[in-house]
Design a protein around this motif. Structure first.
Motif, short mmCIF file in Angstrom:
data_model
loop_
_atom_site.label_atom_id
_atom_site.label_comp_id
_atom_site.label_asym_id
_atom_site.label_seq_id
_atom_site.Cartn_x
_atom_site.Cartn_y
_atom_site.Cartn_z
N PRO A 232 0.84 -1.20 0.00
CA PRO A 232 0.00 0.00 0.00
C PRO A 232 0.88 1.25 0.00
N PRO A 233 0.45 2.32 -0.66
CA PRO A 233 1.25 3.55 -0.72
C PRO A 233 1.63 4.08 0.66
N ASN A 234 0.76 3.89 1.66
CA ASN A 234 1.05 4.39 3.01
C ASN A 234 1.89 3.41 3.84
N LEU A 235 2.23 2.26 3.22
CA LEU A 235 3.05 1.21 3.86
C LEU A 235 2.39 0.57 5.07
N ASP A 236 1.08 0.77 5.22
CA ASP A 236 0.33 0.05 6.27
C ASP A 236 0.07 -1.36 5.76
#
Length: 279
Positions: free
Chosen positions: A50-54
């Motif tokens: 995921p782009p937010n690295l979550d």
């Protein structure tokens, strides 16, 4: 180059490589992908994050090792973008030589990502040695026949230098497993907690270049290792079995398992490998 024991299959493995596989339990298939292809698939796997690295709750994260999951109970990434990794003809030919059959099934399709981890400097492994046996836990013993055999391992989609998170193996470990199982006189399948907790053997790291494939016997004790390098190791795992595999692993998929985009990505050859069409 040796002649192939399987009619109609151009050999990939030399006689020395086949001998190494049978003696040591593993062999490196150099250049299964070009460096450009390896980088393409590396980038495809990186895009799973995921782009937010979550990280999704279903993904595993252990000691710097990330195990993406397609869903809670499915580790296979056989999207049209990644599916060609499972239909690689060079690796199919190598597997056919070892399995002594052209009618094979392809399995797995899981992903392993190993970031640099500075913890536990005295421990090379981040995972206990184990085997991915093709024999169900409900069965007491292996048959040790070619029909039972699974061959498989992982693409290195990045260069893997020493201490770079390469897969660890026990040279000749498949023979040790067979000897211990036979010596048990029954119940050999259940030793060492179904061979998931192998703590009495010593392993070595298998290094390689981007595009290489580490090909292992299914009774090879192996495990993930810590990555002490800056380069994040990205690997994609594939296995092959015979269509007539002893324990039914080579059976056909259920109807509707694959959508049209996947079928198109498979091509004629891939549809046979996945069991959608007959050999």
């Amino acid at each position: 180059m040796t002649s192939s024991p399987v009619t109609g299959v151009e050999p990939v493995l030399s006689e020395d490589q086949i001998a190494q596989f049978h003696e040591q339990g593993y062999v490196i298939v150099k250049g299964a992908l070009s460096r450009e292809e390896a980088d393409h698939y590396r980038r495809s796997i990186v895009s799973l994050f995921p782009p937010n690295l979550d990280l999704p709750a279903t993904w595993g994260s252990y000691e710097g090792r990330i195990k993406p999951m397609a869903s809670a109970d499915n580790h296979t990434f056989d999207t049209p973008e990644l599916l060609p990794l499972m239909t690689n003809e060079k690796l199919y030919r190598a597997a056919s030589q070892l399995l002594e059959s052209t009618a094979l099934r392809v399995l797995d399709g899981s992903v392993g990502i190993t970031f640099r981890n500075d913890a536990h400097p005295d421990q090379p492994l981040s995972q206990t040695l184990h085997i991915d046996a093709s024999v169900p836990n409900s069965v007491d013993d292996f048959t040790f026949e070619t029909r039972e055999l699974q061959v498989g391992g992982c693409y290195y989609l990045t260069d893997v230098e020493p201490n770079g998170g390469g897969i660890h193996v026990v040279p000749g470990g498949h023979k040790i497993v067979e000897a211990e199982a036979r010596a048990a006189g029954g119940g050999g399948r259940h030793l060492h907690q179904e061979w998931k907790q192998i703590k009495h053997l010593q392993s070595i790291e298998v290094t390689g270049e981007a595009g290489d494939f580490a090909l292992l016997h299914h009774l090879m004790p192996h495990g993930a290792s810590h990555n002490r390098k800056a380069t994040t190791r990205i690997a994609y795992f594939v296995r092959w079995v015979r269509e007539d595999q002893t324990w039914g692993v080579g059976q056909k998929p259920e109807p509707g398992r694959y959508d049209q985009a996947q079928l198109d990505a498979m091509g004629d050859f891939g549809r046979k490998l996945f069991g959608v069409e007959d050999w």
